[in-house]
Design a protein around this motif. Structure first.
Motif, PDB file in Angstrom:
ATOM      1  N   LEU A 137       0.822  -1.208   0.000  1.00 28.79           N
ATOM      2  CA  LEU A 137       0.000   0.000   0.000  1.00 28.79           C
ATOM      3  C   LEU A 137       0.861   1.265   0.000  1.00 28.79           C
ATOM      4  O   LEU A 137       0.519   2.262  -0.653  1.00 28.79           O
ATOM      5  CB  LEU A 137      -0.942  -0.010   1.203  1.00 28.79           C
ATOM      6  CG  LEU A 137      -2.006  -1.110   1.210  1.00 28.79           C
ATOM      7  CD1 LEU A 137      -2.798  -1.088   2.505  1.00 28.79           C
ATOM      8  CD2 LEU A 137      -2.948  -0.962   0.019  1.00 28.79           C
ATOM      9  N   GLU A 138       1.971   1.206   0.735  1.00 26.85           N
ATOM     10  CA  GLU A 138       2.877   2.361   0.762  1.00 26.85           C
ATOM     11  C   GLU A 138       3.480   2.609  -0.621  1.00 26.85           C
ATOM     12  O   GLU A 138       3.656   3.760  -1.036  1.00 26.85           O
ATOM     13  CB  GLU A 138       3.975   2.133   1.799  1.00 26.85           C
ATOM     14  CG  GLU A 138       3.496   2.267   3.238  1.00 26.85           C
ATOM     15  CD  GLU A 138       4.549   1.868   4.244  1.00 26.85           C
ATOM     16  OE1 GLU A 138       5.592   1.297   3.831  1.00 26.85           O
ATOM     17  OE2 GLU A 138       4.344   2.101   5.456  1.00 26.85           O
ATOM     18  N   CYS A 139       3.786   1.516  -1.332  1.00 26.92           N
ATOM     19  CA  CYS A 139       4.337   1.650  -2.681  1.00 26.92           C
ATOM     20  C   CYS A 139       3.308   2.239  -3.639  1.00 26.92           C
ATOM     21  O   CYS A 139       3.642   3.049  -4.516  1.00 26.92           O
ATOM     22  CB  CYS A 139       4.810   0.288  -3.196  1.00 26.92           C
ATOM     23  SG  CYS A 139       6.312  -0.322  -2.383  1.00 26.92           S
ATOM     24  N   VAL A 140       2.048   1.825  -3.480  1.00 30.48           N
ATOM     25  CA  VAL A 140       0.982   2.403  -4.304  1.00 30.48           C
ATOM     26  C   VAL A 140       0.848   3.891  -4.019  1.00 30.48           C
ATOM     27  O   VAL A 140       0.739   4.718  -4.933  1.00 30.48           O
ATOM     28  CB  VAL A 140      -0.357   1.678  -4.049  1.00 30.48           C
ATOM     29  CG1 VAL A 140      -1.506   2.398  -4.764  1.00 30.48           C
ATOM     30  CG2 VAL A 140      -0.284   0.237  -4.515  1.00 30.48           C
ATOM     31  N   GLN A 141       0.880   4.238  -2.740  1.00 32.57           N
ATOM     32  CA  GLN A 141       0.761   5.640  -2.345  1.00 32.57           C
ATOM     33  C   GLN A 141       1.922   6.477  -2.888  1.00 32.57           C
ATOM     34  O   GLN A 141       1.732   7.625  -3.318  1.00 32.57           O
ATOM     35  CB  GLN A 141       0.698   5.747  -0.824  1.00 32.57           C
ATOM     36  CG  GLN A 141       0.407   7.154  -0.306  1.00 32.57           C
ATOM     37  CD  GLN A 141       0.320   7.181   1.208  1.00 32.57           C
ATOM     38  OE1 GLN A 141       1.140   6.574   1.900  1.00 32.57           O
ATOM     39  NE2 GLN A 141      -0.669   7.887   1.741  1.00 32.57           N
ATOM     40  N   ALA A 142       3.109   5.885  -2.892  1.00 29.29           N
ATOM     41  CA  ALA A 142       4.296   6.601  -3.376  1.00 29.29           C
ATOM     42  C   ALA A 142       4.385   6.647  -4.896  1.00 29.29           C
ATOM     43  O   ALA A 142       5.204   7.376  -5.467  1.00 29.29           O
ATOM     44  CB  ALA A 142       5.557   5.957  -2.795  1.00 29.29           C
ATOM     45  N   GLY A 143       3.558   5.842  -5.552  1.00 29.37           N
ATOM     46  CA  GLY A 143       3.550   5.833  -7.007  1.00 29.37           C
ATOM     47  C   GLY A 143       4.534   4.874  -7.638  1.00 29.37           C
ATOM     48  O   GLY A 143       4.666   4.833  -8.866  1.00 29.37           O
ATOM     49  N   SER A 144       5.230   4.098  -6.844  1.00 27.46           N
ATOM     50  CA  SER A 144       6.204   3.139  -7.379  1.00 27.46           C
ATOM     51  C   SER A 144       5.571   1.809  -7.759  1.00 27.46           C
ATOM     52  O   SER A 144       6.238   0.925  -8.287  1.00 27.46           O
ATOM     53  CB  SER A 144       7.321   2.904  -6.350  1.00 27.46           C
ATOM     54  OG  SER A 144       6.797   2.384  -5.145  1.00 27.46           O
ATOM     55  N   LEU A 145       4.284   1.670  -7.474  1.00 23.76           N
ATOM     56  CA  LEU A 145       3.566   0.437  -7.796  1.00 23.76           C
ATOM     57  C   LEU A 145       2.169   0.821  -8.280  1.00 23.76           C
ATOM     58  O   LEU A 145       1.484   1.633  -7.645  1.00 23.76           O
ATOM     59  CB  LEU A 145       3.469  -0.447  -6.547  1.00 23.76           C
ATOM     60  CG  LEU A 145       3.130  -1.927  -6.726  1.00 23.76           C
ATOM     61  CD1 LEU A 145       4.258  -2.666  -7.445  1.00 23.76           C
ATOM     62  CD2 LEU A 145       2.896  -2.572  -5.368  1.00 23.76           C
ATOM     63  N   SER A 146       1.749   0.243  -9.392  1.00 22.78           N
ATOM     64  CA  SER A 146       0.422   0.556  -9.918  1.00 22.78           C
ATOM     65  C   SER A 146      -0.639  -0.219  -9.139  1.00 22.78           C
ATOM     66  O   SER A 146      -0.343  -1.216  -8.470  1.00 22.78           O
ATOM     67  CB  SER A 146       0.334   0.198 -11.397  1.00 22.78           C
ATOM     68  OG  SER A 146       0.347  -1.215 -11.561  1.00 22.78           O
ATOM     69  N   ILE A 147      -1.874   0.213  -9.275  1.00 19.54           N
ATOM     70  CA  ILE A 147      -2.981  -0.479  -8.612  1.00 19.54           C
ATOM     71  C   ILE A 147      -3.108  -1.903  -9.136  1.00 19.54           C
ATOM     72  O   ILE A 147      -3.345  -2.847  -8.380  1.00 19.54           O
ATOM     73  CB  ILE A 147      -4.300   0.294  -8.809  1.00 19.54           C
ATOM     74  CG1 ILE A 147      -4.244   1.635  -8.060  1.00 19.54           C
ATOM     75  CG2 ILE A 147      -5.500  -0.527  -8.336  1.00 19.54           C
ATOM     76  CD1 ILE A 147      -5.442   2.522  -8.265  1.00 19.54           C
ATOM     77  N   GLU A 148      -2.913  -2.069 -10.441  1.00 16.88           N
ATOM     78  CA  GLU A 148      -3.008  -3.406 -11.043  1.00 16.88           C
ATOM     79  C   GLU A 148      -1.913  -4.324 -10.507  1.00 16.88           C
ATOM     80  O   GLU A 148      -2.147  -5.501 -10.220  1.00 16.88           O
ATOM     81  CB  GLU A 148      -2.912  -3.307 -12.569  1.00 16.88           C
ATOM     82  CG  GLU A 148      -4.104  -2.638 -13.242  1.00 16.88           C
ATOM     83  CD  GLU A 148      -4.112  -1.124 -13.066  1.00 16.88           C
ATOM     84  OE1 GLU A 148      -3.047  -0.549 -12.707  1.00 16.88           O
ATOM     85  OE2 GLU A 148      -5.179  -0.516 -13.278  1.00 16.88           O
ATOM     86  N   GLU A 149      -0.684  -3.802 -10.374  1.00 15.68           N
ATOM     87  CA  GLU A 149       0.426  -4.598  -9.847  1.00 15.68           C
ATOM     88  C   GLU A 149       0.172  -4.963  -8.388  1.00 15.68           C
ATOM     89  O   GLU A 149       0.449  -6.091  -7.960  1.00 15.68           O
ATOM     90  CB  GLU A 149       1.740  -3.807  -9.969  1.00 15.68           C
ATOM     91  CG  GLU A 149       2.242  -3.669 -11.405  1.00 15.68           C
ATOM     92  CD  GLU A 149       3.412  -2.700 -11.523  1.00 15.68           C
ATOM     93  OE1 GLU A 149       4.263  -2.909 -12.399  1.00 15.68           O
ATOM     94  OE2 GLU A 149       3.469  -1.731 -10.714  1.00 15.68           O
ATOM     95  N   ALA A 150      -0.346  -4.000  -7.637  1.00 12.66           N
ATOM     96  CA  ALA A 150      -0.643  -4.260  -6.226  1.00 12.66           C
ATOM     97  C   ALA A 150      -1.721  -5.325  -6.088  1.00 12.66           C
ATOM     98  O   ALA A 150      -1.630  -6.215  -5.231  1.00 12.66           O
ATOM     99  CB  ALA A 150      -1.091  -2.968  -5.541  1.00 12.66           C
ATOM    100  N   GLU A 151      -2.721  -5.253  -6.944  1.00  8.18           N
ATOM    101  CA  GLU A 151      -3.802  -6.244  -6.907  1.00  8.18           C
ATOM    102  C   GLU A 151      -3.259  -7.644  -7.184  1.00  8.18           C
ATOM    103  O   GLU A 151      -3.634  -8.619  -6.529  1.00  8.18           O
ATOM    104  CB  GLU A 151      -4.863  -5.889  -7.934  1.00  8.18           C
ATOM    105  CG  GLU A 151      -6.080  -6.807  -7.903  1.00  8.18           C
ATOM    106  CD  GLU A 151      -7.127  -6.434  -8.943  1.00  8.18           C
ATOM    107  OE1 GLU A 151      -8.243  -6.992  -8.876  1.00  8.18           O
ATOM    108  OE2 GLU A 151      -6.820  -5.586  -9.820  1.00  8.18           O
ATOM    109  N   GLY A 152      -2.350  -7.735  -8.151  1.00  9.05           N
ATOM    110  CA  GLY A 152      -1.745  -9.030  -8.456  1.00  9.05           C
ATOM    111  C   GLY A 152      -0.937  -9.586  -7.306  1.00  9.05           C
ATOM    112  O   GLY A 152      -0.987 -10.779  -7.003  1.00  9.05           O
ATOM    113  N   LEU A 153      -0.175  -8.699  -6.647  1.00 10.73           N
ATOM    114  CA  LEU A 153       0.616  -9.132  -5.496  1.00 10.73           C
ATOM    115  C   LEU A 153      -0.263  -9.613  -4.354  1.00 10.73           C
ATOM    116  O   LEU A 153       0.029 -10.616  -3.689  1.00 10.73           O
ATOM    117  CB  LEU A 153       1.504  -7.985  -5.019  1.00 10.73           C
ATOM    118  CG  LEU A 153       2.711  -7.636  -5.892  1.00 10.73           C
ATOM    119  CD1 LEU A 153       3.377  -6.360  -5.401  1.00 10.73           C
ATOM    120  CD2 LEU A 153       3.718  -8.795  -5.892  1.00 10.73           C
TER     121      LEU A 153
END
Length: 252
Positions: free
Chosen positions: A7-23
């Motif tokens: 979630l922190e990576c999504v917030q920082a913009g280093s991870l997309s929502i789609e990538e986070a969902e996959g993880l």
């Protein structure tokens, strides 16, 4: 990678929502190196992973508790020592410890408890094992009715509580010595009886072996037996039975 890190990576913009969902979808266990936490267990079985505290170093135990708490918002541990509790409390001030059952937990106080399980002991010396069962069942959302010190040497004490016991969806019988309580209860109720032999007794009880054999050889129907002093296993199994009973009634 923990959920918080994702979630922190999504917030920082280093991870997309789609990538986070996959993880998050693929997150079936968390590898701590010395332990692999089964983060997918609650989804598969309805029960989150429980920590067996005995033998674990303080640092390992702390990281395990922190990870499970972060994942589930609560965590249950069995066979904990007071020393382990004092160490973890410095880092997790909300943690609770019961010196009787050796349960160490962080629990969601607002959870709903359903159904009814009756937990009975033959004597007061059996209460620590019974409390391990009771608190395990309560942690997993079961309403528990405690009926202690109703062994067969004063069977009138048990008979005075029979109607209360018969209302339960499952009965746990915790007994040492010769372990006769489970057989007596098996002949009094129409619900399953989970027998828990304890290591309480004199020399020829062989640290619970006598009670274990009595329970395994019970002539009463509907009696299942867990290992010696295994209150946790009984509380877990009782919760499964209780959930099925409540589900069948349309309440769960």
């Amino acid at each position: 990678m923990t959920i918080q890190h994702i979630l922190e990576c999504v917030q920082a913009g280093s991870l997309s929502i789609e990538e986070a969902e996959g993880l998050l979808k693929d997150k079936r266990f968390e590898d701590l190196g010395y332990a692999k936490l089964d983060t997918d267990r609650k989804k598969r079985t309805g029960f989150a992973e429980v920590v067996f505290c005995s033998g674990k170093t303080d640092e390992y135990l702390l990281h395990i508790y922190q990870s499970i708490y972060q994942e589930n918002g609560e965590v249950l541990g069995t066979r904990a020592t007071e020393e382990q509790y004092n160490f973890l409390k410095e880092h997790l001030p909300q943690i609770q410890y019961d010196s009787n059952s050796h349960i160490m937990k962080i629990e969601n106080k607002e959870k709903k408890r359903i159904g009814k399980v009756a937990i009975c002991t033959a004597g007061t010396a059996d209460i620590p094992v019974a409390e391990e069962a009771a608190q395990t069942a309560e942690f997993f959302g079961t309403k528990v009715h405690r009926i202690y010190d109703v062994g067969v040497s004063g069977i009138h004490r048990l008979l005075a509580k029979v109607e209360e016991i018969q209302e339960a969806n499952c009965v746990v019988a915790v007994a040492g010595m010769e372990g006769a309580l489970a057989s007596v209860l098996g002949g009094l109720v129409r619900t399953p009886v989970i027998a828990v032999p304890t290591s309480i007794g004199y020399g020829a009880s062989f640290q619970g072996l006598s009670a274990l054999l009595t329970m395994l050889n019970s002539c009463s129907n509907g009696v299942a037996v867990v290992n010696i002093d295994n209150g946790y296993g009984a509380g877990y199994l009782a919760t499964q039975m209780n959930r099925l009973a409540v589900s069948g009634s349309g309440e769960y």
